[in-house]
Design a protein around this motif. Structure first.
Motif, PDB file in Angstrom:
ATOM      1  N   PHE A 255      64.361  51.997  46.276  1.00 33.05           N
ATOM      2  CA  PHE A 255      63.573  50.694  47.521  1.00 33.05           C
ATOM      3  C   PHE A 255      61.828  50.640  46.743  1.00 33.05           C
ATOM      4  O   PHE A 255      61.824  49.381  47.385  1.00 33.05           O
ATOM      5  CB  PHE A 255      64.298  50.725  49.110  1.00 33.05           C
ATOM      6  N   SER A 256      61.757  52.198  47.313  1.00 35.88           N
ATOM      7  CA  SER A 256      61.021  51.999  45.822  1.00 35.88           C
ATOM      8  C   SER A 256      60.132  51.770  45.138  1.00 35.88           C
ATOM      9  O   SER A 256      59.060  51.121  44.391  1.00 35.88           O
ATOM     10  CB  SER A 256      60.450  53.778  45.808  1.00 35.88           C
ATOM     11  N   ILE A 257      61.163  51.761  43.846  1.00 37.61           N
ATOM     12  CA  ILE A 257      60.972  51.255  42.582  1.00 37.61           C
ATOM     13  C   ILE A 257      60.396  49.881  42.747  1.00 37.61           C
ATOM     14  O   ILE A 257      60.468  49.313  42.174  1.00 37.61           O
ATOM     15  CB  ILE A 257      61.895  52.446  41.856  1.00 37.61           C
ATOM     16  N   GLU A 258      61.770  49.051  42.963  1.00 41.12           N
ATOM     17  CA  GLU A 258      61.911  47.720  43.792  1.00 41.12           C
ATOM     18  C   GLU A 258      60.379  47.133  44.474  1.00 41.12           C
ATOM     19  O   GLU A 258      60.725  46.830  43.619  1.00 41.12           O
ATOM     20  CB  GLU A 258      63.220  47.009  44.650  1.00 41.12           C
ATOM     21  N   TYR A 259      59.649  48.432  45.611  1.00 42.81           N
ATOM     22  CA  TYR A 259      58.213  47.451  46.084  1.00 42.81           C
ATOM     23  C   TYR A 259      57.764  48.208  44.634  1.00 42.81           C
ATOM     24  O   TYR A 259      56.373  46.916  44.443  1.00 42.81           O
ATOM     25  CB  TYR A 259      58.360  48.692  46.853  1.00 42.81           C
ATOM     26  N   LEU A 260      57.961  49.020  44.198  1.00 45.47           N
ATOM     27  CA  LEU A 260      56.471  49.201  42.494  1.00 45.47           C
ATOM     28  C   LEU A 260      56.754  47.944  41.236  1.00 45.47           C
ATOM     29  O   LEU A 260      55.884  47.734  40.922  1.00 45.47           O
ATOM     30  CB  LEU A 260      56.461  50.674  42.190  1.00 45.47           C
ATOM     31  N   GLY A 261      57.698  47.382  41.393  1.00 42.97           N
ATOM     32  CA  GLY A 261      58.021  46.399  40.487  1.00 42.97           C
ATOM     33  C   GLY A 261      57.357  45.234  41.459  1.00 42.97           C
ATOM     34  O   GLY A 261      57.151  44.643  40.398  1.00 42.97           O
ATOM     35  N   ALA A 262      57.812  44.867  42.613  1.00 42.80           N
ATOM     36  CA  ALA A 262      57.387  43.529  42.856  1.00 42.80           C
ATOM     37  C   ALA A 262      56.044  43.272  43.000  1.00 42.80           C
ATOM     38  O   ALA A 262      55.344  42.433  42.830  1.00 42.80           O
ATOM     39  CB  ALA A 262      58.135  43.561  43.973  1.00 42.80           C
ATOM     40  N   ALA A 263      55.627  44.868  43.991  1.00 41.14           N
ATOM     41  CA  ALA A 263      54.522  44.798  43.995  1.00 41.14           C
ATOM     42  C   ALA A 263      53.466  44.475  42.924  1.00 41.14           C
ATOM     43  O   ALA A 263      52.129  43.624  42.783  1.00 41.14           O
ATOM     44  CB  ALA A 263      53.980  45.881  44.725  1.00 41.14           C
ATOM     45  N   PHE A 264      53.689  45.605  41.614  1.00 38.95           N
ATOM     46  CA  PHE A 264      53.287  46.113  40.498  1.00 38.95           C
ATOM     47  C   PHE A 264      52.910  45.498  39.149  1.00 38.95           C
ATOM     48  O   PHE A 264      53.268  45.955  38.035  1.00 38.95           O
ATOM     49  CB  PHE A 264      52.493  47.751  40.198  1.00 38.95           C
ATOM     50  N   GLY A 265      54.514  45.167  39.077  1.00 39.16           N
ATOM     51  CA  GLY A 265      54.872  45.034  37.538  1.00 39.16           C
ATOM     52  C   GLY A 265      56.013  46.246  37.051  1.00 39.16           C
ATOM     53  O   GLY A 265      56.200  46.040  36.458  1.00 39.16           O
ATOM     54  N   VAL A 266      56.131  47.296  37.553  1.00 36.29           N
ATOM     55  CA  VAL A 266      56.354  48.967  37.646  1.00 36.29           C
ATOM     56  C   VAL A 266      58.281  48.299  36.946  1.00 36.29           C
ATOM     57  O   VAL A 266      58.845  48.070  37.460  1.00 36.29           O
ATOM     58  CB  VAL A 266      56.331  49.805  38.786  1.00 36.29           C
ATOM     59  N   LEU A 267      57.748  49.499  35.821  1.00 34.24           N
ATOM     60  CA  LEU A 267      59.698  49.473  35.035  1.00 34.24           C
ATOM     61  C   LEU A 267      60.126  47.799  34.731  1.00 34.24           C
ATOM     62  O   LEU A 267      60.423  47.942  33.311  1.00 34.24           O
ATOM     63  CB  LEU A 267      60.599  50.142  36.296  1.00 34.24           C
ATOM     64  N   PHE A 268      60.541  46.404  35.906  1.00 30.80           N
ATOM     65  CA  PHE A 268      61.357  45.955  35.534  1.00 30.80           C
ATOM     66  C   PHE A 268      60.578  44.701  34.915  1.00 30.80           C
ATOM     67  O   PHE A 268      61.336  44.003  33.741  1.00 30.80           O
ATOM     68  CB  PHE A 268      61.843  45.912  36.806  1.00 30.80           C
ATOM     69  N   GLY A 269      59.428  44.505  35.701  1.00 34.80           N
ATOM     70  CA  GLY A 269      58.718  43.117  34.399  1.00 34.80           C
ATOM     71  C   GLY A 269      58.162  42.438  35.869  1.00 34.80           C
ATOM     72  O   GLY A 269      58.157  43.212  37.132  1.00 34.80           O
ATOM     73  N   ASP A 270      57.195  41.267  35.088  1.00 34.28           N
ATOM     74  CA  ASP A 270      56.833  40.846  37.242  1.00 34.28           C
ATOM     75  C   ASP A 270      58.010  39.989  38.140  1.00 34.28           C
ATOM     76  O   ASP A 270      58.381  39.316  37.286  1.00 34.28           O
ATOM     77  CB  ASP A 270      55.331  39.748  36.410  1.00 34.28           C
ATOM     78  N   TYR A 271      57.901  40.509  38.861  1.00 31.58           N
ATOM     79  CA  TYR A 271      58.903  39.160  39.462  1.00 31.58           C
ATOM     80  C   TYR A 271      57.989  39.790  41.023  1.00 31.58           C
ATOM     81  O   TYR A 271      57.440  40.174  41.741  1.00 31.58           O
ATOM     82  CB  TYR A 271      59.845  39.440  39.438  1.00 31.58           C
ATOM     83  N   SER A 272      58.845  38.489  41.691  1.00 25.91           N
ATOM     84  CA  SER A 272      58.620  38.089  43.263  1.00 25.91           C
ATOM     85  C   SER A 272      59.814  38.329  44.104  1.00 25.91           C
ATOM     86  O   SER A 272      60.375  37.345  43.728  1.00 25.91           O
ATOM     87  CB  SER A 272      57.476  37.639  43.736  1.00 25.91           C
ATOM     88  N   TYR A 273      59.879  38.714  45.490  1.00 23.79           N
ATOM     89  CA  TYR A 273      61.392  38.017  46.105  1.00 23.79           C
ATOM     90  C   TYR A 273      60.065  36.768  47.350  1.00 23.79           C
ATOM     91  O   TYR A 273      59.643  36.141  47.532  1.00 23.79           O
ATOM     92  CB  TYR A 273      61.669  39.202  47.684  1.00 23.79           C
ATOM     93  N   THR A 274      61.647  36.197  47.611  1.00 26.03           N
ATOM     94  CA  THR A 274      61.407  34.892  48.353  1.00 26.03           C
ATOM     95  C   THR A 274      61.047  35.767  49.454  1.00 26.03           C
ATOM     96  O   THR A 274      61.610  36.312  50.198  1.00 26.03           O
ATOM     97  CB  THR A 274      62.184  33.953  47.611  1.00 26.03           C
ATOM     98  N   ASP A 275      61.782  34.580  50.889  1.00 25.09           N
ATOM     99  CA  ASP A 275      62.354  34.968  51.602  1.00 25.09           C
ATOM    100  C   ASP A 275      63.182  34.447  51.753  1.00 25.09           C
ATOM    101  O   ASP A 275      63.920  33.776  53.293  1.00 25.09           O
ATOM    102  CB  ASP A 275      60.962  33.384  52.963  1.00 25.09           C
ATOM    103  N   ARG A 276      64.109  34.104  50.990  1.00 24.49           N
ATOM    104  CA  ARG A 276      65.518  33.326  51.149  1.00 24.49           C
ATOM    105  C   ARG A 276      66.711  35.020  51.208  1.00 24.49           C
ATOM    106  O   ARG A 276      67.823  34.543  51.545  1.00 24.49           O
ATOM    107  CB  ARG A 276      66.159  32.812  50.042  1.00 24.49           C
ATOM    108  N   PHE A 277      65.582  35.886  51.050  1.00 21.60           N
ATOM    109  CA  PHE A 277      66.863  37.333  51.730  1.00 21.60           C
ATOM    110  C   PHE A 277      65.961  37.952  52.677  1.00 21.60           C
ATOM    111  O   PHE A 277      66.351  39.022  51.867  1.00 21.60           O
ATOM    112  CB  PHE A 277      66.893  37.949  50.513  1.00 21.60           C
ATOM    113  N   THR A 278      65.855  38.057  53.744  1.00 20.22           N
ATOM    114  CA  THR A 278      65.311  38.901  54.838  1.00 20.22           C
ATOM    115  C   THR A 278      66.648  39.677  55.550  1.00 20.22           C
ATOM    116  O   THR A 278      66.991  38.422  55.070  1.00 20.22           O
ATOM    117  CB  THR A 278      63.828  37.352  55.073  1.00 20.22           C
ATOM    118  N   PRO A 279      65.868  40.336  55.804  1.00 19.26           N
ATOM    119  CA  PRO A 279      64.845  41.114  56.772  1.00 19.26           C
ATOM    120  C   PRO A 279      63.372  41.428  55.211  1.00 19.26           C
ATOM    121  O   PRO A 279      65.002  42.351  54.543  1.00 19.26           O
ATOM    122  CB  PRO A 279      64.493  41.445  57.494  1.00 19.26           C
TER     123      PRO A 279
END
Length: 252
Positions: free
Chosen positions: A73-97
């Protein structure tokens, strides 16, 4: 009672899975029922937790599950927020909460990935060593070969911002998946080695292998519906190879 609860959870997952396949196959899933996809991953993650508890007992099993959830979860946060490791991506509101703009289900998805890949790698290479860790991490990447294109192109759970040759997904994403899965498999291996744990549980190992097949099959189905022919055929081929190795109990 504990045994009954575990079996009931597994049976409930199977029923949920069958219902999901029917709804998805005939495009009958209404928008208000989209939350069922999140529940599906949570159930799959809980099954993986049971698998680890069976192998390592409550103390170390909970520790392993906690490390997998928090680290991924931490790595996914760093990836989505700063593009760390995985690349540049962002989550939508279709997979909440979401928590910190990252879906809670992502941690459970990684539990599923680690539980299934560990069971399969253990079946292929029974003796713990570096090769088993590499195989486990590689299986995780195979799972993502279908999950990522479907989640991006079909379901739009997240959006990739940069270019990529594989459905506009950067190669760094798959490298990142391998690295994360490799690290987590190392953690599991070190705990197993330190504790001298040699437990086996053929029933839950078999259920994890079945879970792998079911997860891949569902996402391949979604890929076919979304006309993702390359992802569907490539993942199917690699999955068949993996399962042949598993059921021949090939020891490398």
């Amino acid at each position: 009672m504990k045994m009954k609860v575990e079996n009931l959870l597994f049976k409930f997952f199977i029923i949920w899975y069958i219902c999901g396949v029917i709804l998805l196959s005939f495009d009958l899933l209404p928008p208000w029922l989209e939350w069922s996809n999140v529940m599906f991953l949570i159930l799959a993650g809980l099954l993986a937790c049971i698998y680890f508890l069976k192998l390592f007992g409550w103390k170390f099993g909970i520790a392993i599950c906690s490390v997998i959830f928090v680290f991924s979860f931490s790595i996914e946060y760093l990836g989505a927020a700063f593009g760390v490791l995985f690349g540049d991506y962002s989550y939508t509101d279709r997979f909440t909460p979401n928590l910190f703009d990252v879906p809670i289900a992502i941690g459970f998805a990684w539990l599923m990935v680690m539980g299934t890949s560990h069971a399969i790698a253990t079946r292929i290479v029974p003796k713990g060593n570096l090769l088993r860790i590499i195989i486990g991490a590689s299986i995780a990447v195979v799972i993502d070969l279908i999950i990522d294109p479907v989640a991006f192109k079909v379901k739009q759970y997240w959006i990739w911002d940069g270019p990529g040759m594989y459905y506009d997904i950067p190669f760094s994403n798959f490298v990142g998946w391998f690295i994360v899965a490799f690290i987590l498999h190392v953690v599991i291996f070190l705990i197993q080695k330190r504790t001298g744990n040699i437990r086996t549980n053929p029933i839950w190992e078999g259920r994890m292998i079945l879970l792998f097949g079911l997860i891949v099959a569902m996402f391949v189905l979604l890929g076919i519906i979304g006309k993702l022919w390359l992802a569907s055929s490539l993942t199917s081929l690699l999955t068949v190879v993996i399962l042949i190795m598993v059921y021949k109990r090939r020891i490398i």
